[in-house]
Design an enzyme around this catalytic site. Structure first.
Site: not given
Ligand code: M6R
Length: 612
Positions: A2, A27, A74, A100-101, A487, A491, A494, A510, A607
């Protein structure tokens, strides 16, 4: 997650509020709304869907109020809908609140308010807040002090996390904001104040900000701001000048933020190295001051984070372990915080978070502090929550990262932690100086090498074009190439919604090799000269079973039926992830574009993940 925006000043509030919400879109959200104080009371306009839809709402242009609050939601409690969108009001429409929260005890609070006759229109936890404020306010004087007392009593009743912004129809010249475990900043203009969940959303209006701490309340009028603790005792606070420029938060001619941020990596890496590493000098971190005795006393270092930041931890584990001769464990924050890890004064815990607002990472940090372990926060956002909890903070200088998929933050986190490893090693004096110097020289060359990769992206773009319709892929590698595989796979998931798995190449036999069938894509990362032959053999095994193979390498390898080989500049395997990830970030990006997806705002993601 949010986002909150607020404005009090002399201008019409609604355009500023909607503009702020547009800047917070990255976000992640599913509904949006605003509330302003008009001549005849508070007017709210909200709905599920995009912020832009607010422009189409009937009467939005008639809002004249110069004070208002706004929100992108959100969904947590209650589905995305108009009723569940913020702002929420109390039954008498005296207050409008954005939040928010998560209010953990909202059910209990709601029941006790319902017993008193309060009615609720939404399924949200937030709606208890305006009603609770009203419940306290009705017995107070109808002035600023009365309102502050009602807000203070309300937040004492709340369990959980909140950043809230409140307007009151009786008091059109003040706004109250408060926070606990959820970010909120106050920007200062001339005869005006801005409220926002983060600094970039307000950078086009001001570069001067007050950062609220947990448990603090602020009262804003057009020409003054006062800060209080939860008991309404005065708190003094410094105004911070933020040197990010507006263009760093805009697309600058790129089609998407993600692409811009990928291409910003050479600069971001250079900035993160900054003055910490100069030719022929020892690495320097002004932010910390660890003695040899302290570092020698450590028996364990934890790197704790979530998502991509956790992958940065995995990428630096080998260098930290090698240079400090200490056990290093990389932990997922949401696991670490609940598994009672062994922590004491001989443990150093390093928390990595781009946003500095990730709820699980912050909770994991608090746990370590409670057990007397020293804590370091690695963050990209000045004044973010984690930086206020940690014993020490070191900033990456990646600049604002807006795309949900993290790219430049990852490479900068690796650089920073590699430098920190060398810094520790130089204090400990247990590693060969020549080796440390050669690593330092290599680090200084990384910005140029990153640029070199970005200068020709045609091969990776073509490969993405060939395979974007596929449903499953594998990424494999050994050592630091395995951490990059993880990683790269994240990506891809996502932003392209393609299922993929990352495997240590040696693990294929394995089990997962059973999934290799004709036509499947396997991406091999090969940057470690000591391991390259082994991974080549694994690639041959999948080719034999019909896989199409893309290779990312800095080694001379024979082209053995590979579909494509992307050559990248050479680097010590300890720091090669900084380079080998770049073509793979682009790979996911181009696939997402081919599929016509929203690269910067992938579905279901946010985000900064400010709830656990
Ligand atoms: O703001 P942060 O680095 O703590 O965020 C951690 C993860 O939420 C963040 O890296 C998330 O996995 C991303 N969407 C990756 O692209």
């Amino acid at each position: 997650m949010c986002g909150i925006v607020g404005y009090i000043g002399l201008k019409k509030a609604s355009p500023i509020l909607i503009d702020g919400l547009l800047k917070l879109e990255y976000r992640g959200y599913d509904s949006a709304g605003i509330a302003t104080i008009e001549k005849n009371g508070i007017k709210t306009m909200k709905d599920k869907g995009r912020v832009r839809n607010l422009y189409d709402l009937d009467g939005i242009n008639d809002l004249e109020g110069t004070i208002g609050i706004a929100h992108t939601r959100w969904a947590t409690h209650g589905k995305p809908s108009k009723e569940n969108s913020h702002p929420h009001m109390d039954g008498t429409k005296t207050f409008a609140v954005v939040h928010n929260g998560i209010i953990e005890n909202y059910q209990e609070l709601r029941e006790s308010l319902e017993e008193k006759g309060y009615k609720f229109l939404s399924a949200t936890d937030t709606e208890v807040i305006p009603n609770l404020i009203y419940d306290y306010y009705k017995n107070e004087e109808k002035n600023e002090t009365g309102l502050l007392k009602a807000v203070s009593s309300t937040i004492k009743d709340l369990k959980g996390s909140y950043a809230i912004s409140i307007i009151c129809k009786d008091l059109p010249d003040i706004m109250i904001v408060a926070r606990k475990d959820s970010p909120l900043v106050v920007g200062k203009g001339i005869n005006e104040y801005y409220v926002s969940s983060d600094i970039p959303a307000m950078l086009s209006y001001t570069k001067q900000f007050y950062l609220l701490n947990d448990g603090e309340i602020a009262k804003l009028s057009r020409n003054n701001v006062s800060f209080y603790n939860i008991n309404l005792e005065d708190v003094s606070k410094d105004l911070k000048d933020i040197d990010w420029d507006v263009s760093s938060c805009e697309k600058d001619g790129y089609e998407d933020y993600m692409l811009k941020e990928i291409f910003e990596q050479p600069t971001a890496i250079r900035e993160t190295i900054g003055s910490r590493l100069k030719n022929n000098e020892k690495v320097n971190f002004d932010e910390i001051n660890f003695s040899k005795e302290y570092l020698k006393s450590l028996n364990h270092i934890y790197l704790v984070a979530c998502g991509t930041a956790m992958h940065a931890g995995l990428a630096v584990k080998p260098i930290l372990e090698k240079l400090c001769h200490t056990n290093v464990t990389v932990d997922i924050a949401s696991e670490f915080r609940y598994r009672d890890p062994l922590l004491d004064e001989h443990t150093l815990c390093i928390y990595i978070s781009q946003s500095g607002e990730t709820a699980d990472t912050i909770a994991a940090l608090k746990l370590a502090k409670s057990k007397n372990a020293k804590t370091i926060a690695i963050s990209n956002v000045i004044g973010s929550s984690i930086t206020r909890e940690a014993d020490y903070t070191i900033y990456t200088h990646a600049g604002p990262e807006i795309a949900v998929a993290s790219t430049k933050a990852y490479t900068c986190q690796i650089i920073l932690l590699s430098l920190l490893s060398i810094y520790f090693a130089e204090i400990l004096e247990i590693e060969d100086t020549k080796f440390l110097n050669s690593l330092k020289e290599e680090i200084l060359l990384l910005p140029k090498k990153a640029l070199n990769i970005l200068n020709d992206t045609s091969k990776i773009k073509n490969f993405a074009h060939k395979i974007y319709k596929e449903h499953d892929m594998f990424f494999i590698g050994r050592g630091s190439d395995y951490s990059v595989s993880m990683e790269a796979s994240l990506k891809l998931k996502e932003i392209s919604y393609i299922h993929s798995e990352a495997y240590a190449a040696g693990e294929l036999k394995h089990g997962p090799i059973a999934l290799i069938e004709n036509g499947i894509t396997v991406i091999g990362i090969l940057t470690d000269p000591n391991l390259v032959e082994k991974t080549v053999s694994n690639l041959q095994e999948v080719i034999t079973r019909g896989a199409k193979v893309l290779v990312i390498t800095n080694q001379e390898i024979e082209s053995k039926n590979y579909e494509e080989i992307i050559n990248i500049p050479s680097a010590n395997p300890l720091i090669s992830p900084v380079l080998s990830i770049i073509p793979l970030q682009l790979f996911s990006y181009y696939i997402s574009k081919e599929k016509g997806l929203d690269v910067d705002k992938p579905r279901n993601l946010a985000k900064s993940v400010t709830v656990e």
